[in-house]
Scaffold this motif. Structure first.
Motif, PDB file in Angstrom:
ATOM      1  N   ALA A 109       0.826  -1.212   0.000  1.00 29.70           N
ATOM      2  CA  ALA A 109       0.000   0.000   0.000  1.00 29.70           C
ATOM      3  C   ALA A 109       0.856   1.256   0.000  1.00 29.70           C
ATOM      4  CB  ALA A 109      -0.936  -0.005   1.203  1.00 29.70           C
ATOM      5  N   VAL A 110       1.949   1.214   0.764  1.00 30.21           N
ATOM      6  CA  VAL A 110       2.792   2.399   0.899  1.00 30.21           C
ATOM      7  C   VAL A 110       3.909   2.435  -0.144  1.00 30.21           C
ATOM      8  CG1 VAL A 110       4.553   1.566   2.529  1.00 30.21           C
ATOM      9  CG2 VAL A 110       3.624   3.896   2.776  1.00 30.21           C
ATOM     10  N   GLY A 111       3.998   1.397  -0.980  1.00 33.84           N
ATOM     11  CA  GLY A 111       4.961   1.380  -2.078  1.00 33.84           C
ATOM     12  C   GLY A 111       6.378   1.035  -1.685  1.00 33.84           C
ATOM     13  N   ALA A 147      -3.907  13.237   3.118  1.00 33.91           N
ATOM     14  CA  ALA A 147      -3.372  12.093   2.363  1.00 33.91           C
ATOM     15  C   ALA A 147      -4.520  11.109   2.129  1.00 33.91           C
ATOM     16  CB  ALA A 147      -2.233  11.434   3.130  1.00 33.91           C
ATOM     17  N   PRO A 148      -5.338  11.360   1.108  1.00 38.29           N
ATOM     18  CA  PRO A 148      -6.573  10.587   0.938  1.00 38.29           C
ATOM     19  C   PRO A 148      -6.378   9.071   0.843  1.00 38.29           C
ATOM     20  CG  PRO A 148      -6.614  12.542  -0.448  1.00 38.29           C
ATOM     21  CD  PRO A 148      -5.240  12.455   0.137  1.00 38.29           C
ATOM     22  N   LYS A 149      -5.308   8.612   0.213  1.00 38.14           N
ATOM     23  CA  LYS A 149      -5.134   7.168   0.056  1.00 38.14           C
ATOM     24  C   LYS A 149      -4.742   6.507   1.371  1.00 38.14           C
ATOM     25  CE  LYS A 149      -2.325   3.635  -2.208  1.00 38.14           C
ATOM     26  NZ  LYS A 149      -1.109   3.366  -3.034  1.00 38.14           N
ATOM     27  N   LEU A 150      -3.601   6.874   1.920  1.00 39.40           N
ATOM     28  CA  LEU A 150      -3.083   6.180   3.101  1.00 39.40           C
ATOM     29  C   LEU A 150      -3.629   6.772   4.399  1.00 39.40           C
ATOM     30  CD1 LEU A 150       0.577   5.575   1.890  1.00 39.40           C
ATOM     31  CD2 LEU A 150      -1.362   4.003   1.839  1.00 39.40           C
ATOM     32  N   GLY A 162       1.966  13.698   4.824  1.00 37.71           N
ATOM     33  CA  GLY A 162       2.825  13.878   3.673  1.00 37.71           C
ATOM     34  C   GLY A 162       2.882  12.697   2.732  1.00 37.71           C
ATOM     35  N   LEU A 163       2.205  11.602   3.094  1.00 43.06           N
ATOM     36  CA  LEU A 163       2.202  10.420   2.228  1.00 43.06           C
ATOM     37  C   LEU A 163       1.292  10.654   1.038  1.00 43.06           C
ATOM     38  CD1 LEU A 163       1.996   7.610   4.922  1.00 43.06           C
ATOM     39  CD2 LEU A 163       3.908   7.998   3.368  1.00 43.06           C
ATOM     40  N   SER A 164       1.734  10.239  -0.131  1.00 41.27           N
ATOM     41  CA  SER A 164       0.904  10.400  -1.335  1.00 41.27           C
ATOM     42  C   SER A 164       0.004   9.192  -1.522  1.00 41.27           C
ATOM     43  CB  SER A 164       1.796  10.578  -2.550  1.00 41.27           C
ATOM     44  OG  SER A 164       2.670   9.476  -2.712  1.00 41.27           O
TER      45      SER A 164
END
Length: 305
Positions: free
Chosen positions: A54-56, A209-212, A303-305
Motif C-alpha cells: 500500500a505504501v509502495g 493524504a486521501p489514500k493512506l 505527507g504520504l501520497s
C-alpha cells in the motif's frame, strides 16, 4: 538514517507505525517480521505484505512464530482490531510473498550484516526476538538497540490489571529479551497513554493524504469504538507509532534506568516490574512531549501520497 526492522502483528496501530516509518526521511526500513498477537501469524504476515504494498515499499517480510515460547496461545484481539486486523476493512490478498527465512533467521542475519547499526523495534509479542537471541549468542550485542512497545512500569496493565498486552501474550519471551544484555528501551503504557489520536486527527490525516491517511481513518472507526467500550471517549493511544518515533527522537522522551523482570506465572503473569536481581537494566520511558510526538506523527502521515 536510522536502520530499523519492525517486528509486528498488524493491527491498526501497527499500520499507523509502519506508515510513519515509511514516511520518515530519517528511517531506513530494512524489513518487517510478523508475529502472532493482534491476529494469527498468517494474518499478520498477510497484513504486513498488504501494508508495504500500500505504501509502495520494496522490503522483505518474514513470517515469524505462531505461538508463545511456553504458555498456551492466547486468542487474537479481534474485539480491538477486528477479525482481519484492520477494523472493518475486508481481507485482501497481497501480490507478494514472505521470504523463505523465518523471522528469527532474518533478524539474526540482518543484525550480523548491520552490526552496531540495526535498531530493532518490536511492536507485538516478543517471541521472534527471543528466538533470535536464543539462536545467536551474539545477537544481543550485534543490534544497536531494541526499542519495544510493551510493558508498564507504574501505569498498570491494559489486558489484566497487571500486564500490558504484548508482554502478556508471551511473558517468557519478554523475560528473555529483558535479561539478554541488549540495550533495551521500553516504550510502555506509562508514555503511550499520554498520547491520544482523536477522530478529528484521523479526519485531518485523511484529508491531507486521501489514500493512506484515508486507509488509517477507515481502520480507526472500529478502533475508536473499542476505546469507547472501555470508557475512553477522547481517542486512542498512540502505542506503536510512539515506539518507532522513540527510535529516532529520543530527546522527546524521558526515561529511568530500571532492572526489569517479567512475571511468568500466577495471577500477575505478564507484569513488568523492577527487580534488584534483574540481569540487565532497561531504559524505561516515563515522560513524553506528547503534543510534539503526535504532531510529528500526523505531519509525516499527512505527507504520504
Amino acid at each position: 538514517m536510522t536502520k530499523i526492522i519492525i517486528d509486528t502483528d498488524p493491527g491498526i496501530d501497527d499500520a499507523m507505525a509502519i506508515f510513519y516509518a515509511a514516511a520518515a526521511e530519517d528511517i531506513e526500513l530494512l524489513g518487517l517480521t510478523a508475529i502472532f498477537g493482534n491476529v494469527t501469524v498468517d494474518t499478520a504476515t498477510r497484513n504486513a505484505l498488504r501494508l508495504v504494498e500500500a505504501v509502495g515499499l520494496d522490503i522483505p517480510v518474514a513470517r515469524g512464530a505462531e505461538k508463545p515460547l511456553e504458555m498456551p496461545h492466547i486468542k487474537p484481539s479481534a474485539h480491538v482490531h477486528g477479525d482481519e486486523g484492520f477494523g472493518d476493512i475486508p481481507a485482501a490478498t497481497p501480490k507478494g510473498n514472505a521470504i523463505k527465512e523465518t523471522a528469527a533467521e532474518f533478524l539474526v542475519r540482518m543484525a550480523r550484516e548491520h552490526k552496531g547499526e540495526l535498531v530493532l523495534c518490536p511492536i507485538g509479542p516478543l517471541t521472534n526476538i527471543a528466538l533470535a537471541i536464543q539462536a545467536d549468542p551474539e545477537f544481543a550485542s550485534n543490534v544497536d538497540r531494541i526499542v519495544l512497545m510493551g510493558g508498564s512500569y507504574k501505569e498498570g496493565g491494559n489486558i489484566t490489571p497487571y500486564a500490558e498486552a504484548n508482554v502478556y501474550h508471551d511473558p517468557h519471551a519478554a523475560e528473555v529479551v529483558f535479561a539478554s544484555g541488549a540495550k533495551v528501551e521500553m516504550v510502555g503504557l506509562d508514555v503511550t497513554h499520554q498520547i491520544l489520536c482523536t477522530k478529528e486527527d484521523f479526519a485531518a490525516m485523511a484529508e491531507a493524504a486521501p489514500k493512506l491517511g484515508g486507509m488509517l481513518q477507515d481502520m480507526s472507526h472500529f478502533y475508536l469504538k473499542f476505546y469507547e467500550t472501555v470508557g475512553k471517549f477522547d481517542g486512542c493511544s498512540l502505542h506503536d507509532p510512539a515506539a518507532v518515533i522513540a527510535c529516532t527522537h529520543p530527546h522527546l522522551f524521558t526515561s529511568e534506568e530500571v532492572g526489569i523482570t517479567v512475571v511468568t506465572q500466577g495471577e500477575e503473569i505478564g507484569e513488568t516490574r523492577a527487580a534488584a536481581d534483574a540481569r540487565s537494566e532497561t531504559s524505561v520511558l516515563m515522560g513524553v512531549e506528547s503534543e510534539v510526538v503526535k504532531s510529528l506523527f500526523m505531519q509525516r502521515i499527512s505527507g504520504l501520497s
